[in-house]
Design a protein around this motif. Structure first.
Motif, PDB file in Angstrom:
ATOM      1  N   ASN A 174       0.842  -1.187   0.000  1.00 10.29           N
ATOM      2  CA  ASN A 174       0.000   0.000   0.000  1.00 10.29           C
ATOM      3  C   ASN A 174       0.881   1.242   0.000  1.00 10.29           C
ATOM      4  OD1 ASN A 174      -1.785   2.077   0.447  1.00 10.29           O
ATOM      5  ND2 ASN A 174      -2.660   1.253   2.320  1.00 10.29           N
ATOM      6  N   ASP A 188      -4.594   1.162  -6.209  1.00 10.51           N
ATOM      7  CA  ASP A 188      -4.664   0.009  -5.302  1.00 10.51           C
ATOM      8  C   ASP A 188      -5.943   0.019  -4.467  1.00 10.51           C
ATOM      9  OD1 ASP A 188      -4.192   2.080  -3.533  1.00 10.51           O
ATOM     10  OD2 ASP A 188      -2.356   1.240  -2.688  1.00 10.51           O
ATOM     11  N   TYR A 190      -6.826   2.223  -2.084  1.00  6.52           N
ATOM     12  CA  TYR A 190      -6.732   2.709  -0.706  1.00  6.52           C
ATOM     13  C   TYR A 190      -6.153   4.128  -0.654  1.00  6.52           C
ATOM     14  CZ  TYR A 190      -7.631  -2.109   0.542  1.00  6.52           C
ATOM     15  OH  TYR A 190      -8.200  -3.353   0.652  1.00  6.52           O
ATOM     16  N   SER A 194      -4.768   0.184   4.855  1.00  6.94           N
ATOM     17  CA  SER A 194      -5.474  -0.983   4.322  1.00  6.94           C
ATOM     18  C   SER A 194      -5.428  -2.096   5.359  1.00  6.94           C
ATOM     19  CB  SER A 194      -4.816  -1.446   3.016  1.00  6.94           C
ATOM     20  OG  SER A 194      -3.428  -1.663   3.190  1.00  6.94           O
ATOM     21  N   THR A 198      -3.773  -7.462   3.361  1.00  9.93           N
ATOM     22  CA  THR A 198      -4.274  -7.193   2.011  1.00  9.93           C
ATOM     23  C   THR A 198      -3.327  -7.702   0.936  1.00  9.93           C
ATOM     24  OG1 THR A 198      -5.499  -5.239   2.747  1.00  9.93           O
ATOM     25  CG2 THR A 198      -4.962  -5.369   0.405  1.00  9.93           C
ATOM     26  N   TYR A 199      -2.038  -7.505   1.134  1.00  9.61           N
ATOM     27  CA  TYR A 199      -1.050  -7.844   0.110  1.00  9.61           C
ATOM     28  C   TYR A 199      -0.325  -9.135   0.470  1.00  9.61           C
ATOM     29  CZ  TYR A 199      -2.099  -3.124  -1.278  1.00  9.61           C
ATOM     30  OH  TYR A 199      -2.769  -1.994  -1.667  1.00  9.61           O
ATOM     31  N   ASP A 208       2.828  -6.573   5.267  1.00 10.69           N
ATOM     32  CA  ASP A 208       2.940  -5.122   5.466  1.00 10.69           C
ATOM     33  C   ASP A 208       4.290  -4.671   6.010  1.00 10.69           C
ATOM     34  OD1 ASP A 208       0.488  -4.515   4.455  1.00 10.69           O
ATOM     35  OD2 ASP A 208      -0.405  -3.846   6.327  1.00 10.69           O
ATOM     36  N   ASN A 212       1.880   0.882   3.861  1.00 10.36           N
ATOM     37  CA  ASN A 212       0.761   0.951   4.815  1.00 10.36           C
ATOM     38  C   ASN A 212       1.090   1.919   5.948  1.00 10.36           C
ATOM     39  OD1 ASN A 212      -1.883   0.434   5.341  1.00 10.36           O
ATOM     40  ND2 ASN A 212      -1.613  -1.672   6.006  1.00 10.36           N
ATOM     41  N   HIS A 267       1.637   4.381   3.362  1.00  8.76           N
ATOM     42  CA  HIS A 267       0.753   4.602   2.220  1.00  8.76           C
ATOM     43  C   HIS A 267       0.954   5.978   1.591  1.00  8.76           C
ATOM     44  CE1 HIS A 267      -1.393   6.062   5.821  1.00  8.76           C
ATOM     45  NE2 HIS A 267      -1.924   6.966   5.027  1.00  8.76           N
TER      46      HIS A 267
END
Length: 304
Positions: A174, A188, A190, A194, A198-199, A208, A212, A267
């Motif tokens: 993110n 993405d 966001y 997030s 998520t990833y 993460d 993020n 992010h």
């Protein structure tokens, strides 16, 4: 948590930002590390169990901050807001100190963590992260531990997944897409944080570690020392640590407030600004400063 076996790796980088130099070989002992950053749900459990009050929920003492306007001496934290037009990167205008912003109201009064319980907790000062870690029977990672874990076994790679930011057009973390800070294309999906899983995870099963939210480490910020490269495994520095506390509140220079190393980017990192969504990247964060993009994760230093 995930177990990270002892090992050596190339810490830092020579081809990005000056504060990451020099790339050097170090080794760390085995440890366990949280799979994800501490989430809102996990932090809420800590608050419910202890009644702890975070720094952002306490009004600052004007005696500690010479020149602070009395009307700003209220509980709050810095919240990111997109700029309306061109900006001067030397004088960023995208942060707003928002009275009432804290971990449970991340955007200020009227906001809450309802519906984002699985997102990383934010508006966390260093002391807040330490308090959670102590309650959980854990600790904050050193910079070397954090970076070793973030690399996921890919020694020397630019990113936690290789040398390409978005391999095959796939987003791996993110971060900001577009012209920061005025145009987030949301490719993405966001605008802010997030969910923590998520990833895809990295090679160590960790989520993460990049993007993020920035994450606190236990090390005081210092520029890495330039030393001769070790000639053998016996000469590789073991479990390196950062600088000394240094700095203090200073009526003439608040910039001397002590700083800890943060890792991982957030992010808000973008290709046109702050490309710190990499394991080697680092940032000096004042220990008393909380924002809407700073969180943490914990470690346990013990054998399997």
């Amino acid at each position: 948590m995930r177990f990270i076996p002892a090992g050596s790796f190339q810490m830092g980088a020579d081809n990005w930002y000056p504060e990451e130099k020099p790339a050097r070989r170090v080794r760390v002992d085995a440890f366990w590390i949280d799979e994800t950053p501490v989430t809102n749900a996990a932090f809420a459990a800590f608050i419910d169990a202890t009644g702890y009050v975070t720094l952002a929920e306490i009004a600052p003492d004007c005696r500690d901050y010479p020149g602070l306007l009395p009307e700003l001496a209220q509980p709050g934290s810095a919240v990111f807001e997109m700029s309306a037009g061109p900006v001067d990167f030397a004088a960023p205008d995208w942060w707003e100190f928002r009275i009432g912003a804290n971990w449970r109201a991340p955007l200020g009064p009227g906001s809450s963590i309802k519906g984002i319980e699985d997102h990383p907790v934010v508006h966390i000062a260093y002391a807040d992260a330490e308090a959670f870690a102590a309650w959980a029977g854990k600790a904050l990672p050193t910079e070397a531990e954090w970076e070793f874990a973030a690399r996921g076994g890919l020694d020397g790679a630019d990113y936690a997944w290789g040398d390409e930011l978005a391999p095959g057009g796939q987003f791996m973390a993110n971060y900001w897409q577009g012209d920061f800070p005025r145009d987030n294309q949301l490719d993405d999906g966001y605008l802010r944080t997030s969910p923590a899983r998520t990833y895809a995870c990295n090679g160590h099963g960790l989520y993460d570690m990049i993007g993020n939210v920035w994450e606190w480490t236990a090390d005081w910020y210092a520029q890495p020392k330039i030393e001769r490269k070790p000639k053998g495994a016996c000469c590789i520095p073991a479990n390196p640590r950062g600088g000394t506390r240094g700095g203090s509140f200073d009526k003439r220079a608040l910039a001397r407030i002590p700083r800890k190393v943060m890792k991982g980017g957030s992010h808000l990192c973008a290709e046109n600004y702050c490309q710190r969504y990499r394991p080697a990247a680092r940032y000096a964060q004042p220990i008393d400063t909380t924002t809407s993009h700073v969180g943490f994760r914990c470690v346990v230093r013990s054998a399997r």
